[in-house]
Motif scaffolding. Structure first.
Motif, short mmCIF file in Angstrom:
data_model
loop_
_atom_site.label_atom_id
_atom_site.label_comp_id
_atom_site.label_asym_id
_atom_site.label_seq_id
_atom_site.Cartn_x
_atom_site.Cartn_y
_atom_site.Cartn_z
N LYS A 127 1.16 3.91 10.49
CA LYS A 127 1.69 2.65 11.02
C LYS A 127 3.03 2.31 10.37
O LYS A 127 3.96 1.86 11.03
CB LYS A 127 0.68 1.53 10.77
CG LYS A 127 1.12 0.18 11.29
CD LYS A 127 0.05 -0.87 11.01
CE LYS A 127 0.51 -2.24 11.48
NZ LYS A 127 -0.54 -3.27 11.21
N ASN A 128 3.12 2.51 9.07
CA ASN A 128 4.35 2.24 8.33
C ASN A 128 4.29 2.97 6.99
O ASN A 128 3.32 3.68 6.71
CB ASN A 128 4.59 0.73 8.14
CG ASN A 128 3.37 0.04 7.56
OD1 ASN A 128 2.66 0.62 6.72
ND2 ASN A 128 3.12 -1.19 7.98
N PHE A 129 5.28 2.79 6.17
CA PHE A 129 5.34 3.50 4.90
C PHE A 129 4.15 3.14 4.01
O PHE A 129 3.55 3.99 3.36
CB PHE A 129 6.66 3.18 4.20
CG PHE A 129 6.82 3.86 2.87
CD1 PHE A 129 6.83 5.24 2.77
CD2 PHE A 129 6.97 3.12 1.71
CE1 PHE A 129 6.97 5.88 1.55
CE2 PHE A 129 7.13 3.75 0.48
CZ PHE A 129 7.12 5.13 0.40
N LEU A 132 0.90 4.86 5.01
CA LEU A 132 0.92 6.31 4.83
C LEU A 132 -0.01 6.75 3.71
O LEU A 132 -0.66 7.79 3.80
CB LEU A 132 2.35 6.75 4.52
CG LEU A 132 2.55 8.19 4.01
CD1 LEU A 132 2.23 9.19 5.12
CD2 LEU A 132 3.98 8.39 3.52
N PHE A 133 -0.13 5.94 2.66
CA PHE A 133 -0.88 6.34 1.48
C PHE A 133 -2.39 6.16 1.64
O PHE A 133 -3.16 6.80 0.93
CB PHE A 133 -0.37 5.55 0.27
CG PHE A 133 1.11 5.73 0.07
CD1 PHE A 133 1.59 6.85 -0.59
CD2 PHE A 133 2.01 4.81 0.58
CE1 PHE A 133 2.95 7.03 -0.76
CE2 PHE A 133 3.37 4.99 0.41
CZ PHE A 133 3.84 6.10 -0.25
N GLU A 134 -2.79 5.32 2.57
CA GLU A 134 -4.21 5.10 2.80
C GLU A 134 -4.68 5.72 4.12
O GLU A 134 -5.79 6.25 4.20
CB GLU A 134 -4.52 3.59 2.82
CG GLU A 134 -4.23 2.88 1.51
CD GLU A 134 -5.21 3.26 0.42
OE1 GLU A 134 -6.28 3.82 0.74
OE2 GLU A 134 -4.88 3.02 -0.76
N ASP A 135 -3.84 5.62 5.13
CA ASP A 135 -4.23 6.12 6.45
C ASP A 135 -3.03 6.81 7.11
O ASP A 135 -2.25 6.18 7.81
CB ASP A 135 -4.73 4.97 7.33
CG ASP A 135 -5.13 5.44 8.72
OD1 ASP A 135 -5.33 6.67 8.90
OD2 ASP A 135 -5.25 4.59 9.63
N SER A 160 -5.18 11.83 -0.01
CA SER A 160 -5.77 12.47 -1.19
C SER A 160 -6.51 11.49 -2.08
O SER A 160 -7.43 11.87 -2.80
CB SER A 160 -4.69 13.18 -1.99
OG SER A 160 -3.71 12.26 -2.43
N LYS A 161 -6.16 10.21 -2.05
CA LYS A 161 -6.81 9.24 -2.93
C LYS A 161 -8.01 8.57 -2.27
O LYS A 161 -8.73 7.81 -2.92
CB LYS A 161 -5.80 8.16 -3.34
CG LYS A 161 -5.23 7.34 -2.18
CD LYS A 161 -4.32 6.21 -2.67
CE LYS A 161 -5.11 5.15 -3.38
NZ LYS A 161 -4.26 3.99 -3.76
N SER A 162 -8.28 8.85 -0.98
CA SER A 162 -9.38 8.19 -0.28
C SER A 162 -10.69 8.92 -0.55
O SER A 162 -10.72 10.01 -1.11
CB SER A 162 -9.10 8.13 1.21
OG SER A 162 -9.01 9.43 1.74
N ASP A 163 -11.78 8.30 -0.12
CA ASP A 163 -13.09 8.93 -0.32
C ASP A 163 -13.31 10.02 0.73
O ASP A 163 -12.45 10.29 1.56
CB ASP A 163 -14.22 7.89 -0.27
CG ASP A 163 -14.28 7.15 1.06
OD1 ASP A 163 -13.91 7.74 2.08
OD2 ASP A 163 -14.68 5.98 1.07
N ASP A 164 -14.47 10.65 0.69
CA ASP A 164 -14.75 11.79 1.56
C ASP A 164 -15.52 11.40 2.81
O ASP A 164 -16.23 12.22 3.39
CB ASP A 164 -15.53 12.85 0.77
CG ASP A 164 -15.49 14.21 1.45
OD1 ASP A 164 -14.49 14.51 2.11
OD2 ASP A 164 -16.49 14.96 1.32
N SER A 165 -15.44 10.14 3.22
CA SER A 165 -16.24 9.67 4.35
C SER A 165 -15.54 9.86 5.69
O SER A 165 -16.13 9.56 6.73
CB SER A 165 -16.57 8.19 4.16
OG SER A 165 -15.38 7.41 4.12
N ALA A 166 -14.31 10.34 5.68
CA ALA A 166 -13.60 10.53 6.95
C ALA A 166 -14.33 11.56 7.81
O ALA A 166 -14.75 12.60 7.31
CB ALA A 166 -12.17 10.99 6.68
#
Length: 292
Positions: A127-129, A132-135, A160-166
């Motif tokens: 969506k924007n800068f 980018l870091f979360e989604d 890389s910093k998110s959990d493995d639930s994707a």
């Protein structure tokens, strides 16, 4: 003759559709027996050499000779889907025994048949800068293929910093894709050319073939400069000849077994080949090993 079970999962798009529609359509029910005779003959074959390929085509031609004009008898009717799935069905039978030829066990994620989710591209549209870091918002583009041989693979992309639930998305990674046409015209060729380019950008080791019963093009087209690996004209005739033959009450053009055999041999050669293996490049004398 002993009944042989195919080594690969057999998908019969034409037969399944015909059986379903024949329940409520006496006209289609009249041809169902001819299809069942063909499928019984095809199932009894181990399709692995020239003789068996020729026998398969002979059985298919016998059914096709009785069915094809019936399926072409109207416009915007259920028969249209039946006509378009005939070639898809033939290729399902043609490659049913490939693991017996290749002599290794069939993987659980093997795919052969119509593919509605062939992988094309992976792109990102955050969506924007900050987002980018979360989604990073990954988008996977897919494409339908009339017939494909390949593997189902699961793709998961996340920050890389998110959990493995994707969730993972399952797509088909084809190494052989065959576009099936009753006749091939210039506009069809243009679309196939674009598809071949996209497929080979995503997977350089995908062989892309067009199998058409008839040809409807002039000499000014240039398929040789595209990423299409080959075009096979199964009836060795122009579309105008097909229409003329039907108007004169003559039987339909048969499919030529020698052309089907050449297609079969080309695909099996590709499946037997070494592709990307730099470690063996000095022994082989080549590096890329990509299908032409």
């Amino acid at each position: 003759m002993t009944k042989i079970q195919p080594s690969a999962p057999l998908r019969s798009p034409h037969g399944s559709l015909l059986r379903r529609k024949a329940k409520d359509n006496p006209t289609l029910a009249s041809i169902l027996g001819s299809y069942e005779k063909f499928s019984t003959a095809a199932l009894s074959l181990v399709v692995s050499d020239k003789n068996s390929v020729f026998a398969l085509v002979e059985a298919f031609n016998a059914y096709r000779n009785e069915a094809v004009y019936l399926f072409e008898s109207g416009k915007n009717v259920p028969q249209e889907n039946l006509r378009s799935t005939m070639l898809e069905e033939l290729f399902s039978w043609l490659f049913k025994d490939l693991f017996a030829i290749l002599q290794f066990d069939q993987p659980t994620n093997y795919w052969a048949g119509k593919a509605t989710s062939s992988y094309l591209t992976l792109t990102f549209a955050p969506k924007n800068f900050q987002s980018l870091f979360e989604d990073p918002n990954p988008k996977i583009s897919k494409k339908d293929q009339d017939f494909a041989i390949g593997a189902t693979v699961a793709i998961k992309v996340m920050a890389s910093k998110s959990d493995d639930s994707a969730p993972a998305l399952t797509v088909i990674l084809p190494v052989v894709a065959i576009e099936c046409k009753t006749y091939l015209a210039k506009n069809h060729l243009d679309m196939c050319s674009a598809t071949a380019q996209s497929l080979k950008r995503a997977n350089p080791y995908c062989m892309y073939l067009i199998a058409t019963e008839f040809l409807k093009m002039d000499s000014e087209v240039t398929p040789e400069v595209t990423d299409i690996s080959e075009i096979f004209i199964l009836c060795k005739a122009e579309n105008a000849e097909r229409k003329k033959r039907q108007s004169e009450g003559k039987p339909p053009h048969p499919m030529h077994a020698d052309v089907v055999w050449e297609l079969f041999s080309m695909v099996m050669g590709h499946l037997r080949a070494v592709w990307w293996d730099p470690a063996s490049s000095l022994d082989r004398g080549k590096v890329i090993g990509r299908p032409f």
